[in-house]
Design a protein around this motif. Structure first.
Motif, PDB file in Angstrom:
ATOM      1  N   GLU A  40       0.825  -1.209   0.000  1.00 27.62           N
ATOM      2  CA  GLU A  40       0.000   0.000   0.000  1.00 27.62           C
ATOM      3  C   GLU A  40       0.857   1.256   0.000  1.00 27.62           C
ATOM      4  OE1 GLU A  40      -2.340  -0.706   3.433  1.00 27.62           O
ATOM      5  OE2 GLU A  40      -3.533  -2.305   2.502  1.00 27.62           O
ATOM      6  N   ALA A  41       1.978   1.222   0.713  1.00 26.23           N
ATOM      7  CA  ALA A  41       2.879   2.370   0.736  1.00 26.23           C
ATOM      8  C   ALA A  41       3.469   2.625  -0.650  1.00 26.23           C
ATOM      9  CB  ALA A  41       3.993   2.140   1.757  1.00 26.23           C
ATOM     10  N   PHE A  42       3.800   1.555  -1.354  1.00 32.29           N
ATOM     11  CA  PHE A  42       4.324   1.692  -2.715  1.00 32.29           C
ATOM     12  C   PHE A  42       3.268   2.325  -3.617  1.00 32.29           C
ATOM     13  CE2 PHE A  42       4.949   0.302  -7.045  1.00 32.29           C
ATOM     14  CZ  PHE A  42       6.328   0.367  -7.237  1.00 32.29           C
ATOM     15  N   ALA A  43       2.057   1.818  -3.558  1.00 33.04           N
ATOM     16  CA  ALA A  43       0.990   2.299  -4.439  1.00 33.04           C
ATOM     17  C   ALA A  43       0.582   3.725  -4.114  1.00 33.04           C
ATOM     18  CB  ALA A  43      -0.220   1.361  -4.331  1.00 33.04           C
ATOM     19  N   ALA A  44       0.701   4.117  -2.852  1.00 36.35           N
ATOM     20  CA  ALA A  44       0.228   5.435  -2.426  1.00 36.35           C
ATOM     21  C   ALA A  44       1.016   6.578  -3.050  1.00 36.35           C
ATOM     22  CB  ALA A  44       0.296   5.542  -0.902  1.00 36.35           C
ATOM     23  N   THR A  45       2.232   6.309  -3.483  1.00 34.63           N
ATOM     24  CA  THR A  45       3.069   7.373  -4.044  1.00 34.63           C
ATOM     25  C   THR A  45       3.114   7.324  -5.566  1.00 34.63           C
ATOM     26  OG1 THR A  45       5.046   5.976  -3.818  1.00 34.63           O
ATOM     27  CG2 THR A  45       4.507   7.441  -1.973  1.00 34.63           C
ATOM     28  N   ARG A  46       2.233   6.533  -6.164  1.00 30.29           N
ATOM     29  CA  ARG A  46       2.230   6.381  -7.618  1.00 30.29           C
ATOM     30  C   ARG A  46       0.808   6.410  -8.162  1.00 30.29           C
ATOM     31  NH1 ARG A  46       6.415   4.000  -5.202  1.00 30.29           N
ATOM     32  NH2 ARG A  46       8.460   4.088  -6.232  1.00 30.29           N
ATOM     33  N   ASP A  47       0.664   6.362  -9.465  1.00 34.00           N
ATOM     34  CA  ASP A  47      -0.643   6.430 -10.106  1.00 34.00           C
ATOM     35  C   ASP A  47      -1.458   5.184  -9.749  1.00 34.00           C
ATOM     36  OD1 ASP A  47      -2.829   6.583 -11.747  1.00 34.00           O
ATOM     37  OD2 ASP A  47      -1.706   6.657 -13.626  1.00 34.00           O
ATOM     38  N   PRO A  48      -2.530   5.343  -8.979  1.00 37.37           N
ATOM     39  CA  PRO A  48      -3.306   4.168  -8.563  1.00 37.37           C
ATOM     40  C   PRO A  48      -3.957   3.421  -9.726  1.00 37.37           C
ATOM     41  CG  PRO A  48      -4.476   6.197  -8.031  1.00 37.37           C
ATOM     42  CD  PRO A  48      -3.103   6.603  -8.471  1.00 37.37           C
ATOM     43  N   ALA A  49      -4.136   4.093 -10.843  1.00 38.42           N
ATOM     44  CA  ALA A  49      -4.753   3.440 -11.994  1.00 38.42           C
ATOM     45  C   ALA A  49      -3.814   2.408 -12.619  1.00 38.42           C
ATOM     46  CB  ALA A  49      -5.139   4.476 -13.041  1.00 38.42           C
ATOM     47  N   ARG A  50      -2.539   2.485 -12.260  1.00 40.64           N
ATOM     48  CA  ARG A  50      -1.557   1.574 -12.856  1.00 40.64           C
ATOM     49  C   ARG A  50      -1.097   0.495 -11.889  1.00 40.64           C
ATOM     50  NH1 ARG A  50       3.238   5.064 -14.825  1.00 40.64           N
ATOM     51  NH2 ARG A  50       4.144   2.962 -15.006  1.00 40.64           N
ATOM     52  N   ILE A  51      -1.696   0.419 -10.725  1.00 41.54           N
ATOM     53  CA  ILE A  51      -1.219  -0.545  -9.738  1.00 41.54           C
ATOM     54  C   ILE A  51      -2.380  -1.284  -9.084  1.00 41.54           C
ATOM     55  CG2 ILE A  51       0.051  -0.868  -7.580  1.00 41.54           C
ATOM     56  CD1 ILE A  51       1.686   1.581  -8.253  1.00 41.54           C
ATOM     57  N   THR A  52      -2.300  -2.600  -9.091  1.00 38.76           N
ATOM     58  CA  THR A  52      -3.195  -3.469  -8.322  1.00 38.76           C
ATOM     59  C   THR A  52      -2.332  -4.221  -7.324  1.00 38.76           C
ATOM     60  OG1 THR A  52      -4.683  -3.774 -10.208  1.00 38.76           O
ATOM     61  CG2 THR A  52      -4.809  -5.405  -8.431  1.00 38.76           C
ATOM     62  N   THR A  53      -2.776  -4.274  -6.072  1.00 35.31           N
ATOM     63  CA  THR A  53      -2.002  -4.993  -5.061  1.00 35.31           C
ATOM     64  C   THR A  53      -2.835  -6.141  -4.487  1.00 35.31           C
ATOM     65  OG1 THR A  53      -2.721  -3.554  -3.235  1.00 35.31           O
ATOM     66  CG2 THR A  53      -0.725  -2.906  -4.434  1.00 35.31           C
ATOM     67  N   LEU A  54      -2.132  -7.194  -4.093  1.00 36.04           N
ATOM     68  CA  LEU A  54      -2.770  -8.341  -3.461  1.00 36.04           C
ATOM     69  C   LEU A  54      -1.844  -8.856  -2.369  1.00 36.04           C
ATOM     70  CD1 LEU A  54      -4.896 -10.600  -3.215  1.00 36.04           C
ATOM     71  CD2 LEU A  54      -3.653 -11.837  -5.011  1.00 36.04           C
ATOM     72  N   ALA A  55      -2.306  -8.800  -1.135  1.00 35.05           N
ATOM     73  CA  ALA A  55      -1.542  -9.321  -0.008  1.00 35.05           C
ATOM     74  C   ALA A  55      -2.003 -10.745   0.281  1.00 35.05           C
ATOM     75  CB  ALA A  55      -1.730  -8.437   1.220  1.00 35.05           C
ATOM     76  N   VAL A  56      -1.130 -11.715   0.043  1.00 31.32           N
ATOM     77  CA  VAL A  56      -1.486 -13.107   0.254  1.00 31.32           C
ATOM     78  C   VAL A  56      -0.211 -13.924   0.409  1.00 31.32           C
ATOM     79  CG1 VAL A  56      -1.511 -13.671  -2.221  1.00 31.32           C
ATOM     80  CG2 VAL A  56      -2.904 -15.017  -0.629  1.00 31.32           C
ATOM     81  N   ASP A  57      -0.298 -14.987   1.189  1.00 28.77           N
ATOM     82  CA  ASP A  57       0.809 -15.926   1.331  1.00 28.77           C
ATOM     83  C   ASP A  57       0.688 -16.950   0.205  1.00 28.77           C
ATOM     84  OD1 ASP A  57       2.671 -17.831   2.005  1.00 28.77           O
ATOM     85  OD2 ASP A  57       1.972 -18.125   4.053  1.00 28.77           O
ATOM     86  N   LEU A  58       1.577 -16.863  -0.773  1.00 27.11           N
ATOM     87  CA  LEU A  58       1.483 -17.716  -1.957  1.00 27.11           C
ATOM     88  C   LEU A  58       1.736 -19.189  -1.650  1.00 27.11           C
ATOM     89  CD1 LEU A  58       3.300 -15.408  -4.523  1.00 27.11           C
ATOM     90  CD2 LEU A  58       0.852 -15.936  -4.440  1.00 27.11           C
ATOM     91  N   SER A  59       2.385 -19.463  -0.515  1.00 22.64           N
ATOM     92  CA  SER A  59       2.634 -20.863  -0.168  1.00 22.64           C
ATOM     93  C   SER A  59       1.355 -21.575   0.257  1.00 22.64           C
ATOM     94  CB  SER A  59       3.686 -20.968   0.931  1.00 22.64           C
ATOM     95  OG  SER A  59       3.198 -20.460   2.160  1.00 22.64           O
ATOM     96  N   ASN A  60       0.334 -20.803   0.614  1.00 27.38           N
ATOM     97  CA  ASN A  60      -0.982 -21.364   0.941  1.00 27.38           C
ATOM     98  C   ASN A  60      -1.808 -21.356  -0.339  1.00 27.38           C
ATOM     99  OD1 ASN A  60      -3.572 -21.972   1.821  1.00 27.38           O
ATOM    100  ND2 ASN A  60      -3.406 -20.764   3.689  1.00 27.38           N
ATOM    101  N   THR A  61      -1.614 -22.367  -1.167  1.00 25.11           N
ATOM    102  CA  THR A  61      -2.222 -22.359  -2.493  1.00 25.11           C
ATOM    103  C   THR A  61      -3.747 -22.375  -2.456  1.00 25.11           C
ATOM    104  OG1 THR A  61      -1.963 -24.766  -2.620  1.00 25.11           O
ATOM    105  CG2 THR A  61      -0.215 -23.419  -3.583  1.00 25.11           C
ATOM    106  N   ALA A  62      -4.327 -23.007  -1.446  1.00 28.63           N
ATOM    107  CA  ALA A  62      -5.791 -23.077  -1.371  1.00 28.63           C
ATOM    108  C   ALA A  62      -6.398 -21.686  -1.200  1.00 28.63           C
ATOM    109  CB  ALA A  62      -6.213 -23.979  -0.217  1.00 28.63           C
TER     110      ALA A  62
END
Length: 233
Positions: A40-62
């Motif tokens: 969120e800190a990264f996205a907050a300083t840039r054009d929000p229309a160009r950034i989608t963020t997803l916070a997830v632990d990829l090791s939990n595939t389910a």
């Protein structure tokens, strides 16, 4: 329409610097990591229309798979997939089995999931690319980190194999195998900053691979370290 890059491990280290690099190149970004505040800190300083963020632990595939499918469905295509998420655990024959399993889940299985899910979107690009971040320990033996090395050897083998499969469909796959990079993961390495690779080295390596002609493919790029010259006695 901007090119689209999906980058995992984007909250810190190499993934974070690659996210900055691709943003500066004009890409629309899909950034994935476990640490939501950093994304969120990264996205907050840039054009929000160009950034989608997803916070997830990829090791939990389910948990990760349905969330990834939803994010992908919001985009027409993916041009570049960068699998930079990874973890390090020291140890060899005495590594706890749970730690060994966690290394494989994060450093191999999660990357397989991303490659599997993103392939249909990469096929929609005129020049789809995958960069999988392995390690020099995936091509050389290191006795004190056998468990980590096992995960990276597996990733190198996986990546080079899918390079043959996906290359026939127009998707180029490159495995990056750097030596120690100056990030927080390198803490405890005993190396000074000027003895390690920089994150910019990785960005330049990606630029190099992408600058080659359409006929060229770099399946594996190993980036070593220049040893310090020995002092005369």
């Amino acid at each position: 329409m901007n090119n689209v890059a999906l980058i995992t491990g984007a909250s810190r280290g190499i993934g974070h610097h690659l996210a900055r690099h691709f943003y500066d190149l004009g890409y629309t970004l899909i950034l994935i990591a476990r640490h939501a505040p950093a994304l969120e800190a990264f996205a907050a300083t840039r054009d929000p229309a160009r950034i989608t963020t997803l916070a997830v632990d990829l090791s939990n595939t389910a948990t990760a798979e349905p969330l990834l499918r939803q994010v992908l469905s919001d985009h027409a295509r993916i041009d570049v997939l960068v699998n930079a998420a990874g973890i390090f655990r020291p140890g060899s024959t005495q590594t706890p089995v749970d730690d060994f399993s966690t290394l494989l889940a994060t450093n191999v299985t999660a990357i397989h999931l991303l490659c599997q899910l993103c392939t249909p979107w990469l096929l929609k690009s005129a020049q789809g690319r995958i960069f999988n971040l392995a390690s020099i320990s995936g091509v050389q033996p290191f006795g004190s980190i056998a468990s980590y090395a096992a995960s990276k050897h597996a990733l190198v083998g996986y990546s080079r194999s899918i390079a043959r499969e996906l290359g026939a469909q127009g998707i180029k796959v490159t495995t990056l195998c750097p030596d120690v990079v100056n990030t927080d993961m390198a803490e405890g390495s005993g190396l000074a900053a000027d003895e390690m690779l920089s994150t910019e080295d990785i960005c330049r390596a990606v630029d190099f691979v992408m600058s080659l002609s359409p006929a060229a493919i770099v399946e594996q790029l190993t980036i070593g370290r220049q040893p310090r010259p020995r002092q005369p006695r």
